[in-house]
Design an enzyme around this catalytic site. Structure first.
Site, short mmCIF file in Angstrom:
data_model
loop_
_atom_site.label_atom_id
_atom_site.label_comp_id
_atom_site.label_asym_id
_atom_site.label_seq_id
_atom_site.Cartn_x
_atom_site.Cartn_y
_atom_site.Cartn_z
N CYS A 167 -4.35 5.91 0.87
CA CYS A 167 -5.30 4.81 0.69
C CYS A 167 -5.66 4.26 2.07
O CYS A 167 -5.12 4.69 3.09
CB CYS A 167 -4.74 3.72 -0.23
SG CYS A 167 -3.62 2.55 0.55
N CYS A 183 -23.33 -3.32 13.76
CA CYS A 183 -24.77 -3.02 13.84
C CYS A 183 -25.53 -4.15 14.53
O CYS A 183 -26.61 -3.95 15.05
CB CYS A 183 -25.33 -2.83 12.44
SG CYS A 183 -24.56 -1.47 11.59
ZN ZN Z 1 -1.54 3.43 0.75
#
Ligand code: ZN
Length: 337
Positions: A167, A183
């Site tokens: 993750c 940006c």
């Molecule tokens: Zn994780």
């Protein structure tokens, strides 16, 4: 199904007629509707993904048009909320699908409701807080999400399948501290946006089609100006606080009361408690202090050096200052604490 509309996609063997039927029954949610979000939504709507939800807090401005492909000059003149302008354009592109534009700022109070019931989330946000919040809720709900970020000519993406891949917190346990390039400070070119959105959309289609074994499985980063591609294969961190210990710190902390909109000389103020503003009544009241313009979604009030964009849920973007204290006092004075 309108076979003619999707005929070239049906000819592609990894999709075919069965895959097309599947896409028409699929549901994807896009968080953020700037450069990345408009590119993703455009491609997913044309591909015939049957249900799209697009969430964004902001309104269209002229400086968006260079890269935010669903908007035009009229949208900027009218200051339409991006989620609304995008939904309108997408319905013209493909009237067979359901498109919902949601004008909300994503926070820990609403994110779960915004993504629940969808099969994939495409990240088109512009800040680390939103991505860590998304990572928490995606792991909590076992919902695939596709990270994407772009600045200047450089873009990055990774596909996260909770429970099987790393993750976001496995790679970077917390957001970078200090100033990062955005940006608004170093600019962005639209081909870099197109590159990363193309990969995110391809990954989303594979997930919706049930072809997870064909996902690229990497953290990809590409500088499209220098033609430098980097690819790393992230591993799950067994000690990860999010996907290991299932501690959802971003989801469980108290919500923000203000957010600085980087580089925009603006501060966003959230209502302290949920409220519903009567914009017509507010327009009449504010007209005695300054210039007021409104459309059916928001109200723009110019007073002194400030310009307030006020949404019905009590949220306001105060332009003309970086100082949250000053922005909050302007908010309290004209909208009420
Ligand atoms: Zn994780």
């Amino acid at each position: 199904m309108n076979r003619e509309k999707y005929s070239r996609q049906i000819l592609f063997p990894s999709i075919g007629a069965d895959g097309q039927e599947k896409l028409l029954e699929s549901k994807a949610v896009i968080l953020g509707c700037g450069a990345l979000g408009t590119a993703q939504a455009n491609a997913l709507a044309r591909a015939g993904v049957g249900t799209l939800r697009i969430v964004d807090r902001d309104f269209v401005e002229e400086s968006n048009l260079q890269r935010q492909i669903l908007f035009d000059e009229a949208d900027a003149r009218e200051r339409l909320p991006k989620a609304i302008a995008a939904a309108r354009k997408l319905k013209q592109i493909n009237s067979e699908i359901a498109v919902e534009g949601v004008v909300e700022d994503i926070d820990n109070r609403n994110i779960e409701g915004l993504v629940s019931g969808f099969q994939v989330v495409l990240d088109a946000t512009d800040n680390f807080e939103a991505r860590y919040l998304l990572n928490d809720v995606a792991v909590k709900l076992s919902l695939p999400w596709i990270y994407g970020a772009v600045v200047a000519s450089y873009a990055m993406t990774m596909t996260i399948l909770p429970g099987s891949t790393a993750c976001l917190a496995c790679l970077f346990s917390s957001p970078p501290v200090g100033a990062t390039e955005t940006c608004d400070t170093v600019g962005v070119i639209s081909p870099a946006v197109s590159w990363v959105a193309a990969i995110q959309v391809t990954e989303a289609l594979k997930i919706l089609l049930g072809r997870r074994q064909e996902l690229h499985g990497a953290m990809l980063a590409y500088d499209i100006w220098r033609n430098q591609l980097q690819e790393v294969r992230p591993r799950r961190d067994p000690d990860c606080r999010v996907c290991g210990a299932r501690e959802f710190a971003w989801l469980n902390r108290s919500g923000p009361t203000h957010t600085s909109l980087c580089g925009r000389d603006s501060v966003q103020i959230h209502a302290a408690a949920p409220r519903r503003l009567d914009l017509a009544e507010l327009k009449t009241r504010l007209a005695q202090f300054g210039r007021v313009r409104a459309n059916e979604f928001l109200l723009i009030f110019s007073v002194d050096a400030f310009e307030l964009t006020i949404f019905p849920d009590g949220r306001a973007i105060i332009k003309g200052t970086h100082d949250p204290t000053l922005a909050r006092s302007v908010y309290a004075k004209y909208i009420g604490a």
